[in-house]
Design an enzyme around this catalytic site. Structure first.
Site, mmCIF file in Angstrom:
data_model
loop_
_atom_site.group_PDB
_atom_site.id
_atom_site.type_symbol
_atom_site.label_atom_id
_atom_site.label_comp_id
_atom_site.label_asym_id
_atom_site.label_seq_id
_atom_site.Cartn_x
_atom_site.Cartn_y
_atom_site.Cartn_z
ATOM 1 N N GLU A 42 30.320 29.013 25.008
ATOM 2 C CA GLU A 42 30.273 28.402 23.680
ATOM 3 C C GLU A 42 29.220 27.286 23.666
ATOM 4 O OE1 GLU A 42 33.411 26.423 20.466
ATOM 5 O OE2 GLU A 42 33.768 26.147 22.607
ATOM 6 N N LYS A 113 33.732 31.745 14.610
ATOM 7 C CA LYS A 113 34.975 31.161 15.121
ATOM 8 C C LYS A 113 35.955 30.884 13.993
ATOM 9 C CE LYS A 113 36.418 27.260 18.075
ATOM 10 N NZ LYS A 113 35.892 26.044 18.753
ATOM 11 N N CYS A 153 36.791 29.914 22.277
ATOM 12 C CA CYS A 153 37.438 28.671 22.698
ATOM 13 C C CYS A 153 38.830 28.449 22.102
ATOM 14 C CB CYS A 153 36.507 27.491 22.404
ATOM 15 S SG CYS A 153 36.913 25.995 23.364
#
Length: 272
Positions: A42, A113, A153
């Site tokens: 990321e 995301k 994440c």
């Protein structure tokens, strides 16, 4: 189906060109070592002060993904572009976005995301939503290696997303991350192993490690976890290219031993 996957662990900071140079060098190293799929962490292109993130955002396809595409073509491998700040068209606001490139360098998919890291840990507070918009689409990629699920994440804390990706056919789910040291030391490995065990899939998690501007510290420990929940490879505390051979037939073996998929009763689950 066996193939070689390379996880790239980085210590990205606020100098975008320096980050890109190191990332590309490691992607090429993975190509020379025969990787079929290489995965970046990321925020690999920029991990500096949050307020400066929009200044480093770009379109996808764009300059950074084209540089990755050139390497994908050169070595004939899939490239998973961790995440970069993607310009959204709204002034000052971006998406945290993965680009997944085919072996010929073409863009196969993007994933924005979904779950943004807005938390108050006591020792530090984070507000990813200050400059980032959430995605709204579950994404799997169909490749010659198999179906691959994409997450980023903080998504790791939402098991519904991983079950949805597994139900969509993913046998390998990628988790590029910049997990904080504070949470990572207690949560990173247990969460990765849980997502692998409950879905009986491979989890591959390339991560950031070490200090980055303006003083945040990320946990590192990039790893691959097999469908039984066992970490089969892990990075040490340095920038590293971690090469792992994955055998997706193990997914079927584990599901035959523990047929929890056959024992699901979705009609009575409350997923609200």
């Amino acid at each position: 189906m066996k193939f070689r996957i390379a996880l790239i662990q980085m210590n990205s900071r606020g100098d975008k060109e320096d980050n890109l140079g190191r990332a590309l060098a490691m992607v090429k190293e993975a190509g020379r070592e025969g990787a079929d799929l290489v995965c970046l962490p990321e925020c690999f292109s920029y991990l500096g002060p949050q307020e400066d993130t929009p200044r480093h955002a770009e379109e996808i396809p764009g300059p950074t993904t084209e540089r990755l595409a050139q390497v994908a073509r050169e070595y004939g491998m899939y490239v998973h572009g961790g995440s970069i700040p993607e310009t959204s068209g709204a002034e000052g606001t971006v998406y945290n976005t993965t680009a997944f490139l085919d072996r010929d360098g073409s863009l196969l998919e993007t994933y924005r995301k979904i779950h943004l890291f807005d938390v108050d840990l006591g020792v530090a507070s984070y507000r990813e939503s200050m400059v980032t918009l959430p995605g709204d689409r579950l994404v799997t990629v169909t490749t010659k290696l198999g179906t691959i699920g994409l997450t980023i994440c903080y998504d790791l804390r939402f098991p519904e997303l991983y079950r949805s990706l597994a139900l969509a056919g993913a046998r390998l789910i990628l988790v590029p991350a910049a997990f904080t040291l504070y949470t990572g030391k207690d949560h990173w490995e247990p969460l990765l192993r849980a997502r692998a065990i409950e879905n009986q899939v491979f989890i591959a998690a390339p991560a950031q490690f070490g200090a980055s501007e303006p003083g945040n510290i990320t946990y590192g420990n990039s790893m691959v976890v097999d469908p039984w929940g066992v970490p089969v490879a892990r990075c040490s505390e340095r920038e590293q290219v971690l090469m792992v051979t994955i055998d997706l037939d193990i997914v079927d073996e584990v599901r035959a031993k523990v047929p929890s998929w056959d024992h699901r009763v979705p009609a009575i689950y409350d997923l609200g």
